[in-house]
Enzyme design. Structure first.
Site, PDB file in Angstrom:
ATOM      1  N   ASN A 151      19.192  78.455  64.824  1.00  0.00           N
ATOM      2  CA  ASN A 151      17.883  78.402  64.177  1.00  0.00           C
ATOM      3  C   ASN A 151      17.644  79.565  63.209  1.00  0.00           C
ATOM      4  O   ASN A 151      16.919  79.437  62.245  1.00  0.00           O
ATOM      5  CB  ASN A 151      16.767  78.369  65.227  1.00  0.00           C
ATOM      6  CG  ASN A 151      16.979  79.344  66.357  1.00  0.00           C
ATOM      7  OD1 ASN A 151      18.009  79.300  67.025  1.00  0.00           O
ATOM      8  ND2 ASN A 151      16.046  80.241  66.567  1.00  0.00           N
ATOM      9  N   GLN A 181      18.061  72.086  65.754  1.00  0.00           N
ATOM     10  CA  GLN A 181      18.043  72.407  64.327  1.00  0.00           C
ATOM     11  C   GLN A 181      18.933  71.494  63.493  1.00  0.00           C
ATOM     12  O   GLN A 181      18.792  71.456  62.276  1.00  0.00           O
ATOM     13  CB  GLN A 181      18.454  73.874  64.097  1.00  0.00           C
ATOM     14  CG  GLN A 181      17.426  74.873  64.571  1.00  0.00           C
ATOM     15  CD  GLN A 181      16.109  74.823  63.788  1.00  0.00           C
ATOM     16  OE1 GLN A 181      16.016  74.258  62.703  1.00  0.00           O
ATOM     17  NE2 GLN A 181      15.063  75.402  64.351  1.00  0.00           N
ATOM     18  N   SER A 203      13.994  67.818  68.982  1.00  0.00           N
ATOM     19  CA  SER A 203      12.546  68.029  68.985  1.00  0.00           C
ATOM     20  C   SER A 203      11.897  67.360  67.781  1.00  0.00           C
ATOM     21  O   SER A 203      12.475  67.356  66.685  1.00  0.00           O
ATOM     22  CB  SER A 203      12.289  69.537  68.925  1.00  0.00           C
ATOM     23  OG  SER A 203      10.906  69.799  68.943  1.00  0.00           O
ATOM     24  N   GLY A 204      10.686  66.846  67.963  1.00  0.00           N
ATOM     25  CA  GLY A 204      10.001  66.148  66.880  1.00  0.00           C
ATOM     26  C   GLY A 204       9.585  67.049  65.730  1.00  0.00           C
ATOM     27  O   GLY A 204       9.747  66.707  64.564  1.00  0.00           O
ATOM     28  N   HIS A 205       9.081  68.253  66.070  1.00  0.00           N
ATOM     29  CA  HIS A 205       8.425  69.021  65.004  1.00  0.00           C
ATOM     30  C   HIS A 205       9.398  69.717  64.063  1.00  0.00           C
ATOM     31  O   HIS A 205       8.981  70.367  63.109  1.00  0.00           O
ATOM     32  CB  HIS A 205       7.391  69.995  65.588  1.00  0.00           C
ATOM     33  CG  HIS A 205       7.920  71.192  66.286  1.00  0.00           C
ATOM     34  ND1 HIS A 205       7.820  72.452  65.761  1.00  0.00           N
ATOM     35  CD2 HIS A 205       8.536  71.336  67.477  1.00  0.00           C
ATOM     36  CE1 HIS A 205       8.342  73.321  66.607  1.00  0.00           C
ATOM     37  NE2 HIS A 205       8.785  72.664  67.651  1.00  0.00           N
ATOM     38  N   THR A 241       3.172  60.099  81.973  1.00  0.00           N
ATOM     39  CA  THR A 241       2.806  58.990  81.091  1.00  0.00           C
ATOM     40  C   THR A 241       3.312  59.265  79.683  1.00  0.00           C
ATOM     41  O   THR A 241       3.122  60.358  79.146  1.00  0.00           O
ATOM     42  CB  THR A 241       1.272  58.813  81.087  1.00  0.00           C
ATOM     43  OG1 THR A 241       0.861  58.602  82.436  1.00  0.00           O
ATOM     44  CG2 THR A 241       0.846  57.640  80.222  1.00  0.00           C
ATOM     45  N   CYS A 329      10.182  82.472  67.460  1.00  0.00           N
ATOM     46  CA  CYS A 329       9.765  82.938  68.768  1.00  0.00           C
ATOM     47  C   CYS A 329       9.885  84.453  68.906  1.00  0.00           C
ATOM     48  O   CYS A 329       9.273  85.031  69.784  1.00  0.00           O
ATOM     49  CB  CYS A 329      10.578  82.243  69.847  1.00  0.00           C
ATOM     50  SG  CYS A 329      10.560  80.469  69.626  1.00  0.00           S
TER      51      CYS A 329
HETATM   52  N1  PLP Z   1      16.149  75.161  70.285  1.00  0.00           N
HETATM   53  C1  PLP Z   1      16.230  75.580  69.011  1.00  0.00           C
HETATM   54  C2  PLP Z   1      17.582  75.799  68.401  1.00  0.00           C
HETATM   55  C3  PLP Z   1      15.062  75.810  68.278  1.00  0.00           C
HETATM   56  O1  PLP Z   1      15.154  76.224  67.008  1.00  0.00           O
HETATM   57  C4  PLP Z   1      13.810  75.602  68.889  1.00  0.00           C
HETATM   58  C5  PLP Z   1      12.559  75.909  68.177  1.00  0.00           C
HETATM   59  O2  PLP Z   1      12.502  76.837  67.359  1.00  0.00           O
HETATM   60  C6  PLP Z   1      13.783  75.149  70.213  1.00  0.00           C
HETATM   61  C7  PLP Z   1      14.970  74.931  70.877  1.00  0.00           C
HETATM   62  C8  PLP Z   1      12.494  74.893  70.920  1.00  0.00           C
HETATM   63  O3  PLP Z   1      11.907  73.722  70.407  1.00  0.00           O
HETATM   64  P1  PLP Z   1      10.473  73.244  70.881  1.00  0.00           P
HETATM   65  O4  PLP Z   1       9.502  74.019  70.076  1.00  0.00           O
HETATM   66  O5  PLP Z   1      10.442  71.784  70.568  1.00  0.00           O
HETATM   67  O6  PLP Z   1      10.378  73.511  72.327  1.00  0.00           O
END
Ligand code: PLP
Length: 398
Positions: A151, A181, A203-205, A241, A329
């Protein structure tokens, strides 16, 4: 102020087509998909169709190998703890020092609980050493969990090779990859190149769907036990759900991504490469972290010697430019990125990293605006930096 959004590895704008697909399930079709009455049928059918669409996206014929979760962090937790639950006698896990905290944190927790965890290092370009990986595999290895693309730097690990080597050594070892990613940026085929992968998180976002929805692929027959229990949903493999609108949105987002790999690899890559070239031309003493390795087409991680990433972000923000220092993060703390430390980025540069991550919504004008602003910011920050030697106009000797 016009916002220039260059932080797509942190999160992405929701695509308008995704909003449109979700809308009926946020309004008229609000029913619980598990309900027996006629009115709930469209919700149940929408989940079924979304699962089939996502399975197709990954080249799968069995849609039920896809589980819906709330995010990639949950998917990673479910993959790793679920593996441990199924084979408690195996107590060795292999991962890398550069994983996202959603894997690294879980592995550190396993170590506290008495598992033996090998954290593989990387070289200056961010690459793993395959020989070291092979030597790390043991008769009691339960799981390998290695991310597909990083990431922070965009560096891509050779999952096809690592998963094959794992299975050739011992088919009982589970192979999980956090592909949060890479999904949507690189094509992934779970029946061909990634056939030896047992579990894969996404992940969706990160793919222009909303926050709060994710997915976990679990291969049929893999030794894995459910992590979230207490409900019959997802064939009893993930209780709760179903988030119908978001699941529909996730499927739509991946359908759009499947049609956009060419754009990602030509236009978006072109924007990233131009940004990189111009920064290199205009700013002395910079390091492009991960440039020497296979890399995501949208990611640029640049460390400017003698500056602090945080100061750069404030200045960028004042120009309406959204970027990151380290991962989303770890931003907000001045702790140097664990990824860059593992890559041995030199001391006067490790604090000065800025990550630009682009998407299909970025334009040439966005890149122009960053190029117009960024070099002067570096000069300004260096003028007052204790890490910069003003007389020599060079990084201060460590
Ligand atoms: N794994 C990676 C490589 C990520 O870049 C991220 C988010 O930055 C995550 C996991 C965590 O994703 P989520 O926000 O959907 O929990």
């Amino acid at each position: 102020m016009n916002i220039i959004y260059a932080d797509n590895n942190a999160t992405t704008r929701v695509a308008p087509e995704v909003v449109e697909a979700m809308m009926p399930f946020l309004t008229a079709e609000y029913f619980n998909p598990s309900s027996m009455y006629e009115a709930a049928r469209p919700a149940a059918a929408a989940i079924k169709a979304a699962r089939a669409e996502i399975a197709r996206f990954f080249g799968l014929t069995d849609p039920n190998a896809i589980l819906f979760t709330s995010c990639a962090s949950e998917s990673n937790n479910a993959a790793i703890f679920g593996a441990l639950k199924a084979s408690p006698s195996r107590r060795h896990v292999i991962t890398t020092a550069v994983e996202h905290p959603a894997v690294l944190g879980v592995c550190k927790e396993l170590a506290r609980e008495g598992c033996d965890v090998t954290f593989l290092g990387v070289d200056r370009d961010g690459n793993l050493d395959l020989g070291e990986f092979i030597r790390a595999l043991r008769p009691d290895t339960l799981l390998v969990t290695i991310m597909h693309a990083n990431n922070e730097t965009g560096v891509i690990f050779p999952i096809e090779r690592l998963s094959r080597l794992t299975k050739e050594t011992d088919p009982a070892i589970l192979f999980h990859t956090d592909a949060t990613q890479s999904v949507g940026k690189l094509p992934i085929d779970l029946r061909r190149a990634f056939q030896h992968v047992d579990m894969l998180s996404f992940s969706g976002h990160k793919v222009h769907a909303p926050k709060g929805v994710g997915g976990l692929y679990v291969k049929r027959g893999a030794r894995w036990r459910p992590y979230l229990i207490g409900g019959h949903q997802e064939e009893g493999r993930r209780a709760g759900t179903e988030n119908v609108p978001y699941i529909v949105g996730l499927a739509k987002a991946l359908e759009l991504a499947a049609g956009g790999f060419d754009d990602e690899n030509t236009r978006v890559r072109g924007l990233r490469d131009r940004l990189e070239r111009e920064i290199e031309k205009r700013i002395p003493y910079v390091e492009f972290n991960g440039r020497g390795a296979p890399r995501l087409p949208n990611t640029l991680n640049v460390s400017c010697h003698g500056v602090e990433g945080e100061s750069m972000l404030f200045q960028l923000s004042a120009h309406g430019i959204c970027a990151s220092s380290g991962s989303a993060c770890t931003s907000g703390s001045l702790e140097a990125s664990h990824v860059l430390k593992a890559m041995n980025v030199p001391g006067t540069a490790v604090q000065g990293s800025v990550r630009f991550s682009l998407s299909r919504y970025n334009t040439e004008a966005d890149v122009d605006a960053i190029i117009a602003a960024f070099p002067q910011m570096v000069i300004n920050v260096r003028r007052i930096s204790p890490y910069w030697d003003q007389e020599k106009n060079a990084p201060r000797a460590e």
